[in-house]
Write a protein that holds these residues in place. Structure first.
Motif, mmCIF file in Angstrom:
data_model
loop_
_atom_site.group_PDB
_atom_site.id
_atom_site.type_symbol
_atom_site.label_atom_id
_atom_site.label_comp_id
_atom_site.label_asym_id
_atom_site.label_seq_id
_atom_site.Cartn_x
_atom_site.Cartn_y
_atom_site.Cartn_z
ATOM 1 N N ALA A 1 53.454 39.077 26.163
ATOM 2 C CA ALA A 1 53.785 40.497 25.979
ATOM 3 C C ALA A 1 55.225 40.711 26.431
ATOM 4 N N ASP A 2 55.748 41.896 26.109
ATOM 5 C CA ASP A 2 57.127 42.222 26.469
ATOM 6 C C ASP A 2 57.275 42.705 27.910
ATOM 7 N N ALA A 3 56.172 42.988 28.591
ATOM 8 C CA ALA A 3 56.216 43.441 29.985
ATOM 9 C C ALA A 3 55.139 42.693 30.776
ATOM 10 N N PRO A 4 55.378 42.433 32.057
ATOM 11 C CA PRO A 4 54.399 41.682 32.857
ATOM 12 C C PRO A 4 53.018 42.333 32.896
ATOM 13 N N HIS A 5 52.970 43.637 33.133
ATOM 14 C CA HIS A 5 51.668 44.306 33.219
ATOM 15 C C HIS A 5 50.939 44.290 31.884
ATOM 16 N N ALA A 6 51.674 44.376 30.792
ATOM 17 C CA ALA A 6 51.058 44.314 29.467
ATOM 18 C C ALA A 6 50.457 42.931 29.220
ATOM 19 N N ALA A 7 51.156 41.883 29.648
ATOM 20 C CA ALA A 7 50.643 40.517 29.482
ATOM 21 C C ALA A 7 49.362 40.325 30.287
ATOM 22 N N ILE A 8 49.346 40.829 31.513
ATOM 23 C CA ILE A 8 48.147 40.720 32.353
ATOM 24 C C ILE A 8 46.995 41.489 31.723
ATOM 25 N N THR A 9 47.267 42.701 31.254
ATOM 26 C CA THR A 9 46.219 43.511 30.637
ATOM 27 C C THR A 9 45.619 42.802 29.429
ATOM 28 N N LEU A 10 46.469 42.246 28.569
ATOM 29 C CA LEU A 10 45.971 41.521 27.392
ATOM 30 C C LEU A 10 45.136 40.305 27.797
ATOM 31 N N ALA A 11 45.618 39.559 28.787
ATOM 32 C CA ALA A 11 44.913 38.354 29.221
ATOM 33 C C ALA A 11 43.569 38.696 29.861
ATOM 34 N N LEU A 12 43.549 39.729 30.716
ATOM 35 C CA LEU A 12 42.287 40.129 31.344
ATOM 36 C C LEU A 12 41.297 40.661 30.322
ATOM 37 N N THR A 13 41.778 41.391 29.339
ATOM 38 C CA THR A 13 40.906 41.882 28.271
ATOM 39 C C THR A 13 40.313 40.709 27.493
ATOM 40 N N SER A 14 41.127 39.701 27.196
ATOM 41 C CA SER A 14 40.634 38.504 26.494
ATOM 42 C C SER A 14 39.592 37.779 27.331
ATOM 43 N N ALA A 15 39.802 37.714 28.648
ATOM 44 C CA ALA A 15 38.845 37.050 29.538
ATOM 45 C C ALA A 15 37.525 37.805 29.564
ATOM 46 N N ARG A 16 37.590 39.140 29.647
ATOM 47 C CA ARG A 16 36.359 39.936 29.634
ATOM 48 C C ARG A 16 35.598 39.751 28.316
ATOM 49 N N GLU A 17 36.334 39.714 27.211
ATOM 50 C CA GLU A 17 35.693 39.491 25.915
ATOM 51 C C GLU A 17 35.029 38.116 25.856
ATOM 52 N N ALA A 18 35.681 37.108 26.436
ATOM 53 C CA ALA A 18 35.100 35.760 26.467
ATOM 54 C C ALA A 18 33.826 35.749 27.306
ATOM 55 N N ILE A 19 33.843 36.439 28.440
ATOM 56 C CA ILE A 19 32.654 36.512 29.299
ATOM 57 C C ILE A 19 31.542 37.264 28.575
ATOM 58 N N ASP A 20 31.885 38.378 27.932
ATOM 59 C CA ASP A 20 30.884 39.151 27.187
ATOM 60 C C ASP A 20 30.277 38.328 26.052
ATOM 61 N N GLY A 21 31.050 37.408 25.501
ATOM 62 C CA GLY A 21 30.581 36.586 24.388
ATOM 63 C C GLY A 21 29.705 35.425 24.803
ATOM 64 N N MET A 22 29.677 35.112 26.094
ATOM 65 C CA MET A 22 28.826 34.019 26.560
ATOM 66 C C MET A 22 27.370 34.463 26.544
ATOM 67 N N SER A 23 26.500 33.550 26.217
ATOM 68 C CA SER A 23 25.073 33.861 26.204
ATOM 69 C C SER A 23 24.588 34.115 27.618
ATOM 70 N N THR A 24 23.876 35.214 27.812
ATOM 71 C CA THR A 24 23.294 35.511 29.114
ATOM 72 C C THR A 24 21.772 35.418 29.072
ATOM 73 N N PHE A 25 21.262 34.939 27.944
ATOM 74 C CA PHE A 25 19.807 34.821 27.788
ATOM 75 C C PHE A 25 19.294 33.690 28.642
ATOM 76 N N VAL A 26 18.286 33.967 29.458
ATOM 77 C CA VAL A 26 17.631 32.952 30.287
ATOM 78 C C VAL A 26 16.176 32.902 29.862
ATOM 79 N N LYS A 27 15.747 31.741 29.429
ATOM 80 C CA LYS A 27 14.375 31.581 28.944
ATOM 81 C C LYS A 27 13.410 31.496 30.121
ATOM 82 N N ALA A 28 12.401 32.329 30.109
ATOM 83 C CA ALA A 28 11.385 32.311 31.165
ATOM 84 C C ALA A 28 10.435 31.131 30.950
ATOM 85 N N LYS A 29 9.996 30.535 32.061
ATOM 86 C CA LYS A 29 9.072 29.396 31.969
ATOM 87 C C LYS A 29 7.655 29.860 32.112
#
Length: 89
Positions: A61-89
């Motif tokens: 990004a053109d500014a430090p805070h903008a780069a951090i915001t974009l990177a953190l948003t991408s990280a949150r999206e990656a976490i949200d995209g991970m499967s959180t389903f746990v199969k019960a036994k």
């Protein structure tokens, strides 16, 4: 160098920002840009399961805070995209 840390859904998200090179390989000068790199670490194992985490995420990004915001948003999206389903036994 600046750093930003947060906990999101049981994961530690750490962003570091630095000034990126200001020229392309061809020698064209561009405006100063900043590169934010995010790493994701699991801090809560919930029911004992470890998740496969994405590699480092990088955003420019053109500014430090903008780069951090974009990177953190991408990280949150990656976490949200991970499967959180746990199969019960």
């Amino acid at each position: 160098m600046s750093q930003n840390n947060a906990i999101y859904k049981g994961f530690k998200v750490s962003a570091k920002v630095r000034q990126a090179p200001d020229a392309f390989p061809g020698g064209d000068v561009v405006h100063p840009r900043f590169l934010a790199t995010v790493t994701i670490t699991q801090v809560s194992t919930g029911m004992g399961s470890q998740r496969l985490l994405p590699p480092e995420i990088q955003q420019f990004a053109d500014a430090p805070h903008a780069a951090i915001t974009l990177a953190l948003t991408s990280a949150r999206e990656a976490i949200d995209g991970m499967s959180t389903f746990v199969k019960a036994k």
